[in-house]
Design a protein around this motif. Structure first.
Motif, short mmCIF file in Angstrom:
data_model
loop_
_atom_site.label_atom_id
_atom_site.label_comp_id
_atom_site.label_asym_id
_atom_site.label_seq_id
_atom_site.Cartn_x
_atom_site.Cartn_y
_atom_site.Cartn_z
N ARG A 208 -0.34 12.14 -6.93
CA ARG A 208 -1.10 11.03 -6.34
C ARG A 208 -1.82 10.23 -7.41
O ARG A 208 -1.96 9.01 -7.30
N SER A 209 -2.29 10.91 -8.44
CA SER A 209 -3.00 10.18 -9.51
C SER A 209 -2.03 9.22 -10.21
O SER A 209 -2.40 8.10 -10.56
N LEU A 210 -0.79 9.64 -10.41
CA LEU A 210 0.19 8.78 -11.06
C LEU A 210 0.58 7.62 -10.14
O LEU A 210 0.76 6.49 -10.61
N GLN A 211 0.72 7.89 -8.84
CA GLN A 211 0.99 6.82 -7.89
C GLN A 211 -0.14 5.80 -7.89
O GLN A 211 0.09 4.58 -7.84
N ARG A 212 -1.37 6.30 -7.97
CA ARG A 212 -2.53 5.40 -7.94
C ARG A 212 -2.60 4.56 -9.21
O ARG A 212 -3.00 3.38 -9.16
N ILE A 213 -2.22 5.13 -10.34
CA ILE A 213 -2.17 4.36 -11.59
C ILE A 213 -1.26 3.14 -11.41
O ILE A 213 -1.60 2.01 -11.79
N VAL A 214 -0.08 3.36 -10.84
CA VAL A 214 0.85 2.26 -10.62
C VAL A 214 0.23 1.20 -9.72
O VAL A 214 0.32 -0.02 -9.99
N GLN A 215 -0.44 1.61 -8.65
CA GLN A 215 -1.10 0.66 -7.75
C GLN A 215 -2.18 -0.12 -8.49
O GLN A 215 -2.31 -1.35 -8.31
N LEU A 216 -2.96 0.56 -9.31
CA LEU A 216 -4.05 -0.09 -10.02
C LEU A 216 -3.54 -1.12 -11.04
O LEU A 216 -4.20 -2.14 -11.28
N VAL A 217 -2.39 -0.85 -11.63
CA VAL A 217 -1.80 -1.84 -12.54
C VAL A 217 -1.59 -3.15 -11.79
O VAL A 217 -1.90 -4.24 -12.30
N GLY A 218 -1.08 -3.06 -10.57
CA GLY A 218 -0.88 -4.26 -9.77
C GLY A 218 -2.18 -4.90 -9.31
O GLY A 218 -2.31 -6.13 -9.28
N GLU A 219 -3.18 -4.08 -8.96
CA GLU A 219 -4.45 -4.60 -8.47
C GLU A 219 -5.28 -5.25 -9.58
O GLU A 219 -5.96 -6.25 -9.37
N MET A 220 -5.21 -4.69 -10.78
CA MET A 220 -6.07 -5.13 -11.87
C MET A 220 -5.38 -6.10 -12.82
O MET A 220 -6.04 -6.87 -13.52
N GLY A 221 -4.05 -6.05 -12.87
CA GLY A 221 -3.32 -6.88 -13.81
C GLY A 221 -3.13 -8.30 -13.31
O GLY A 221 -3.20 -8.57 -12.11
#
Length: 278
Positions: A208-221
């Motif tokens: 889940r932490s790795l999935q969340r990293i991918v989501q955060l790249v989209g949210e923050m980038g």
């Protein structure tokens, strides 16, 4: 080119990119509990560091390059180039940038220093971008301004199996209510506005932490299709490759660099650490 780019060994850039872009690298050092000291990227590589760290009873100790080491690198560069731009590890994480500042005062010539406010491939990406800006033919001062603008739009995220190394090393900023790995909690952190390390979220489970990293790249980038993404890992290549595929499929960045975390950043990230910069 009339401008030489210099960075430090915390950049975690693959050596082929260091060679391709003719980037100067000043090395930090790491000392283990048996008092053996090694020079990053010179007398110890990432795999050797990972193995030694796993067998070390105490947290390895990193040490910054001396001002004399930076002064030597600056003098050598200025013998062949009109200007030097040094991009360094966040001053909130290390005294490395201070060593470079002291050296710059002792060396005559056109020397520019940039605090990256990050480390690992966040710093590595900035050095590659600096090379691109130089190739466009702008002045050293213009390159510095462009890099600062690019830096201010960057984000660096990390996740790891444990905060133990960060806590031991005193590199964690705000940790209100953090319980730890006994409940299978995996922290997701980010480089703060002044380059410190802050815990952003706490997620249950590695996947889940790795999935969340991918989501955060989209949210923050922003404008990711125009940008480089750096993924650096501590002995978890397959997970880094999986992150690369997921980020490419979702956001289509300009390119993705995968690197191995060396002794400077790896001391705090620990085994299983992943750092994503974009």
């Amino acid at each position: 080119m009339d401008i030489k780019i210099i960075t430090d060994s915390s950049c975690d850039l693959p050596q082929d990119l260091v060679d391709r872009y003719d980037i100067g690298v000043v090395s930090l050092h790491v000392t283990f509990d048996n008092n053996e000291t090694f020079t990053e990227r010179v007398t110890i590589n990432p795999e050797q560091f990972w193995e030694r760290m796993a067998g070390s009873k105490e947290l390895p100790k990193t040490s910054r390059p001396s001002p004399e080491a930076f002064a030597g690198a600056f003098r050598e560069a200025l013998a062949n180039y009109a200007s030097v731009i040094y991009l360094g590890l966040s001053s909130s994480l290390s005294g490395t940038f201070e060593s470079a500042q002291l050296a710059a005062k002792s060396v005559p010539g056109d020397i520019h220093l940039i605090d990256s406010l990050t480390g690992s491939l966040g710093l590595g990406i900035l050095t590659v971008k600096a090379h691109e800006f130089i190739q466009s033919g702008v002045s050293a001062r213009a390159v510095v301004n462009k890099i600062i603008d690019y830096r201010n739009g960057m984000n660096t995220l990390f996740t790891m199996d444990s905060l133990e190394n960060l806590i031991k090393g005193g590199r964690v900023g705000r940790l209100p209510g953090f319980i730890g790995t006994m409940l299978n909690i995996r922290p997701i952190g980010k480089a703060g506005d002044v380059g410190q390390i802050d815990v952003l979220e706490k997620v249950r489970g590695r996947a889940r932490s790795l999935q969340r990293i991918v989501q955060l790249v989209g949210e923050m980038g922003s404008n990711l299709h125009e940008k480089m993404v750096g993924i650096s890992h501590v002995n978890c290549l397959q997970e880094a490759l999986n992150l690369k595929v997921n980020i490419e499929e979702n956001y289509h960045p300009k390119n993705v660099i995968i690197g191995k975390v060396g002794s400077t950043m790896g001391t705090y990230a620990g085994n299983g650490g992943l750092i994503v910069s974009f």
